[in-house]
Scaffold this motif. Structure first.
Motif, PDB file in Angstrom:
ATOM      1  N   CYS A 293       7.416   2.761   2.751  1.00 49.07           N
ATOM      2  CA  CYS A 293       8.495   3.487   2.057  1.00 49.07           C
ATOM      3  C   CYS A 293       9.853   2.790   2.228  1.00 49.07           C
ATOM      4  O   CYS A 293       9.915   1.577   2.227  1.00 49.07           O
ATOM      5  CB  CYS A 293       8.531   4.941   2.516  1.00 49.07           C
ATOM      6  N   CYS A 294      10.923   3.559   2.377  1.00 46.39           N
ATOM      7  CA  CYS A 294      12.257   2.941   2.319  1.00 46.39           C
ATOM      8  C   CYS A 294      12.689   2.283   3.614  1.00 46.39           C
ATOM      9  O   CYS A 294      13.467   1.333   3.590  1.00 46.39           O
ATOM     10  CB  CYS A 294      13.291   3.953   1.842  1.00 46.39           C
ATOM     11  N   PHE A 311       5.023   5.322  -0.982  1.00 42.80           N
ATOM     12  CA  PHE A 311       4.830   6.708  -0.553  1.00 42.80           C
ATOM     13  C   PHE A 311       3.388   7.201  -0.667  1.00 42.80           C
ATOM     14  O   PHE A 311       2.797   7.658   0.309  1.00 42.80           O
ATOM     15  CB  PHE A 311       5.761   7.617  -1.370  1.00 42.80           C
ATOM     16  N   CYS A 332      10.141  11.738   3.319  1.00 42.85           N
ATOM     17  CA  CYS A 332       8.975  11.157   2.652  1.00 42.85           C
ATOM     18  C   CYS A 332       7.817  10.857   3.612  1.00 42.85           C
ATOM     19  O   CYS A 332       6.972   9.995   3.343  1.00 42.85           O
ATOM     20  CB  CYS A 332       9.343   9.909   1.847  1.00 42.85           C
ATOM     21  N   GLY A 444      12.777   4.985  -7.866  1.00 41.46           N
ATOM     22  CA  GLY A 444      12.029   6.189  -7.523  1.00 41.46           C
ATOM     23  C   GLY A 444      10.713   5.883  -6.851  1.00 41.46           C
ATOM     24  O   GLY A 444      10.537   4.822  -6.259  1.00 41.46           O
ATOM     25  N   CYS A 445       9.775   6.799  -7.049  1.00 39.01           N
ATOM     26  CA  CYS A 445       8.686   6.956  -6.090  1.00 39.01           C
ATOM     27  C   CYS A 445       7.343   6.504  -6.640  1.00 39.01           C
ATOM     28  O   CYS A 445       7.235   5.983  -7.748  1.00 39.01           O
ATOM     29  CB  CYS A 445       8.574   8.438  -5.754  1.00 39.01           C
ATOM     30  N   GLY A 474      13.570   1.399  -3.929  1.00 37.82           N
ATOM     31  CA  GLY A 474      12.641   2.446  -3.505  1.00 37.82           C
ATOM     32  C   GLY A 474      11.186   2.050  -3.654  1.00 37.82           C
ATOM     33  O   GLY A 474      10.813   0.876  -3.599  1.00 37.82           O
ATOM     34  N   CYS A 475      10.343   3.058  -3.852  1.00 32.08           N
ATOM     35  CA  CYS A 475       8.900   2.793  -3.958  1.00 32.08           C
ATOM     36  C   CYS A 475       8.550   2.136  -5.292  1.00 32.08           C
ATOM     37  O   CYS A 475       7.522   1.470  -5.401  1.00 32.08           O
ATOM     38  CB  CYS A 475       8.116   4.078  -3.754  1.00 32.08           C
ATOM     39  N   CYS A 523      16.170   3.533  -1.450  1.00 32.88           N
ATOM     40  CA  CYS A 523      16.759   4.503  -2.391  1.00 32.88           C
ATOM     41  C   CYS A 523      18.250   4.697  -2.178  1.00 32.88           C
ATOM     42  O   CYS A 523      18.975   4.924  -3.138  1.00 32.88           O
ATOM     43  CB  CYS A 523      16.022   5.831  -2.310  1.00 32.88           C
ATOM     44  N   HIS A 557       8.401  11.812  -7.237  1.00 38.14           N
ATOM     45  CA  HIS A 557       7.901  13.064  -6.647  1.00 38.14           C
ATOM     46  C   HIS A 557       9.031  13.791  -5.943  1.00 38.14           C
ATOM     47  O   HIS A 557       8.925  14.967  -5.637  1.00 38.14           O
ATOM     48  CB  HIS A 557       6.796  12.775  -5.611  1.00 38.14           C
ATOM     49  N   SER A 558      10.126  13.090  -5.656  1.00 32.86           N
ATOM     50  CA  SER A 558      11.072  13.594  -4.664  1.00 32.86           C
ATOM     51  C   SER A 558      12.313  14.225  -5.289  1.00 32.86           C
ATOM     52  O   SER A 558      12.867  13.695  -6.255  1.00 32.86           O
ATOM     53  CB  SER A 558      11.507  12.427  -3.774  1.00 32.86           C
TER      54      SER A 558
HETATM   55  O1  BF8 Z   1      13.944   7.344  -0.742  1.00 33.15           O
HETATM   56  S1  BF8 Z   1      11.320   6.168  -3.558  1.00 33.15           S
HETATM   57  S2  BF8 Z   1       8.932   8.271  -2.288  1.00 33.15           S
HETATM   58  S3  BF8 Z   1      10.424   6.576   0.138  1.00 33.15           S
HETATM   59  S4  BF8 Z   1      12.186   9.333  -2.372  1.00 33.15           S
HETATM   60 FE1  BF8 Z   1      10.528   8.586  -0.914  1.00 33.15          FE
HETATM   61 FE2  BF8 Z   1      10.701   8.248  -3.469  1.00 33.15          FE
HETATM   62 FE3  BF8 Z   1       9.757   6.370  -1.952  1.00 33.15          FE
HETATM   63 FE4  BF8 Z   1      12.526   6.290  -0.240  1.00 33.15          FE
HETATM   64 NI1  BF8 Z   1      13.122   7.304  -2.470  1.00 33.15          NI
END
Ligand code: BF8
Length: 638
Positions: A293-294, A311, A332, A444-445, A474-475, A523, A557-558
């Motif tokens: 992840c991040c 993630f 996450c 994003g994720c 990010g992801c 992110c 998802h977040s």
């Molecule tokens: O801040 S990209 S799943 S790890 S919310 Fe989470 Fe989404 Fe991955 Fe990083 Ni961002």
């Protein structure tokens, strides 16, 4: 779903099959079990704000049209969206505050970190209008940290980081609407209050509250964190790393660092090097840190630490059977990692007092004692190596080389080799003459309900072939790295003019070509694409909303991703989401966000110049984004 249906990634497919063959449940299985979605929650029509309820309104129009208190569907949906925004903004604001405290303690000599980027410290201090003449590095760092902490304390004026980083032309709109944040904690408390039973019932006013959360997220979270982390750990420069589950090494002690704040993980990397010889005494060839992840993004951007997973596949890193410890900080982190770890020798180690998992080991992290915590964690991992069962080890083969580290500073260092006085000019010229048709932030994720990587990669490839430059965080960045979009092979996905430009720019970076997807970080580093856009807008003397730039979150998802998207929209950048944002229960709310109301002036588009695009088909989404890019080009006269 079969493994081939849950992910494009064959290694993830392989490890999911291994998990299933051993009776180990992961998020992909749980997502299948949760396949039937609650129709009320999916539409944003379930309210649990007080004990008169829970109240729910049937989306198809049958049954009661208001909750017990009299709230209608529009109010319920707007409140439910604001709840999501509060979560996102709080997460990032807390990230920023933690880093500010660490900088303060470092400056006071109380925490064992050093200021790695003094140049950035001075630039940030100047940007904040702080006196630097005749001051020591620590004095300046302390002043910067205290100015950052004011953004969680002040009761009048505007957040310091908005004064510093906010684009003036966007500021004018926010000020006029009265939505510019004063301090992060105050705005979050206000948002919680207005959302409570008996508070704000006006859906449009609640939506403006959501935009304020986007700005809190953007400035007390993203910008503040990126700036202070660069000061503490260095501003990213081009760096090579490897991506895939194959970065785990059977012969070494493997430690996964997972979460978001790099304060502890940077120290773990340091202690892994220091204790390398101890690893030899237990029969390992060394200590291998891998990112998830991040936190993974933070470490790869600055240190080239290899990344193992985004993630949705985080549990599968443990299923390799070769992981001695997974260290987590905040956000996450699936609680499910503990159940998976219990099938192996892997120790899950939580580190923050407010983020614990039943059954996991807790090693408390405070910046003052960062060395003690990092040393203990690495030593635990070394001890765990003896417990590994070789019969359970399955590590997939083959990883992908990728280049990351594309901070705005790094991009400008490259373009300055073409135009030293005006480093942004080569990019601006390329945008003007159509070499670059537009810029897209694919962010994003990954989401266990969605087929992993397909949305992220498809949107990026569709845009690249149309000469849209991709920046990523990010992801989503993990997804793009896996399929070669961060190395020279990715040039094949680009249109001709973009390909030629990336080759030309690459030579100035000492590479054969710049990668088509420029990895800008975690992110919180979504500050960087906006810094780049703001600088370009300044050069052209136009608002950010005029630029042919878009954001896309295909697999989110977040709540954090939705808040980041709102922060982009507040600057006038259109944002695509590929996953239902759960607002369909109110036409008013959905159409205000997507700009499809007749009274356009009170839509996101009408107010800020950027709107929400909801489209689950990535090919169609890319086509819509291209249309919007072309519309903005036309309006700019280019
Ligand atoms: O801040 S990209 S799943 S790890 S919310 Fe989470 Fe989404 Fe991955 Fe990083 Ni961002």
């Amino acid at each position: 779903r079969e493994p081939e249906e849950v992910s494009k990634d064959t290694q993830v497919q392989q490890m999911l099959a291994v998990a299933r063959s051993r009776g180990i449940e992961t998020a992909f299985d749980r997502a299948d079990q949760m396949a039937a979605r609650c129709p009320f929650g999916s539409a944003g029509l379930c309210c649990r704000s007080c004990l008169e309820g829970p109240c729910r309104i049937v989306p198809n129009g049958s049954g009661p049209r208001r909750g017990v208190c009299g709230s209608d569907a529009d109010t319920l949906v707007a409140r439910s969206l604001l709840n999501t925004m509060i979560q996102g903004a709080s997460g990032h604001a807390e990230h920023g505050r933690e880093v500010a405290m660490a900088l303060l303690k470092t400056a006071e000599g109380k925490a064992p970190y050093v200021i790695r980027d003094v140049g950035k410290l001075m630039r940030v201090a100047k940007g904040l209008n702080l006196e630097i003449e005749g001051k020591s590095i620590n004095e300046v760092a302390k002043a910067v940290a205290l100015t950052a902490l004011e953004d969680f304390q002040k009761h009048e004026g505007v957040m310091n980081w908005i004064e510093y980083r906010g684009h003036q032309k966007s500021r004018e709109i926010w000020d006029k609407l009265g939505i510019t944040p004063v301090n992060a904690h105050l705005e979050i408390a206000k948002a919680v209050t207005r959302n409570a039973m008996g508070g704000d019932a006006d859906p449009l006013n609640l939506l403006l509250g959501s935009v304020t959360m986007g700005l809190v997220d953007g400035y007390s979270g993203l910008h503040l964190s990126s700036d202070l982390q660069d000061i503490l750990f260095g501003t990213p420069k081009a760096v090579k790393f490897n991506y895939s589950l194959a970065v785990l090494d059977e012969k070494q002690i493997n430690i996964a660092v997972h979460g978001h704040i790099p304060l502890l993980s940077e120290k773990i990397v340091e202690w892994a090097r220091t204790l390398e010889r101890k690893a030899l005494t237990v029969g390992a060839e060394g200590i291998n840190i891998v990112g998830v992840c991040c936190t993974g993004n933070e470490l790869l951007m600055r240190q080239g630490v290899h990344a193992a997973s985004s993630f949705s596949s985080q549990e599968l890193v443990i299923v390799t059977g070769a992981l001695e410890a997974m260290v987590v900080d905040i956000q996450c982190i699936m609680p499910g990692i503990q159940q998976v770890a219990e099938c192996f020798h892997t120790e899950i180690i939580t580190t923050m007092p407010h983020v614990k998992i039943p059954g996991a080991t807790h090693v408390n992290f405070e910046p003052e004692y960062a060395d003690d915590a990092a040393r203990e964690i690495v030593e635990r991992a070394i001890r765990n190596f003896a417990k590994r069962d070789p019969a359970k080890v399955v590590i997939p083969g083959g990883s992908v080389e990728a280049y990351a580290g594309f901070s705005v500073e790094q991009i400008c260092e490259v373009t300055a080799k073409i135009n030293e006085d005006k480093p942004l000019q080569p990019l601006i010229d390329a945008i003007k003459d159509g070499t670059i048709r537009g810029v897209a932030a694919v962010i994003g994720c990954t989401n266990p309900r969605e087929p992993q990587d397909i949305g992220n990669v498809t949107v990026a490839k569709e845009l690249l072939k149309n000469n849209v430059l991709i920046v990523t965080t990010g992801c989503a960045a993990h997804s793009l790295a896996k399929y070669g979009l961060m190395n020279e092979d990715g040039l094949e996905a680009c249109g001709d003019s973009l390909k030629a430009l990336l080759r030309q720019l690459g030579q100035h970076a000492g590479l054969s070509a710049l990668p088509p997807a420029l990895h800008m970080g975690s992110c919180v580093d979504n500050s960087r694409p906006l810094d780049l856009l703001s600088a370009i807008a300044d050069e052209l003397d136009v608002p950010v909303s005029s630029l042919p730039a878009v954001g896309s979150c295909p697999e989110t998802h977040s709540p954090k991703a939705l808040t980041i998207g709102t922060y982009f929209m507040a600057h006038g950048v259109d944002v695509h989401v590929g996953v239902d944002p759960q607002v369909s229960g109110s036409n008013l709310v959905a159409r205000t966000l997507t700009g499809s109301r007749e009274d356009k002036e009170i839509t996101m588009d009408g107010l800020f110049g950027g709107k929400l695009i909801v489209e689950s088909d990535p090919v169609k989404a890319a086509a819509i984004l291209l249309e919007r890019i072309d519309m903005k080009r036309k309006a700019l006269g280019i």
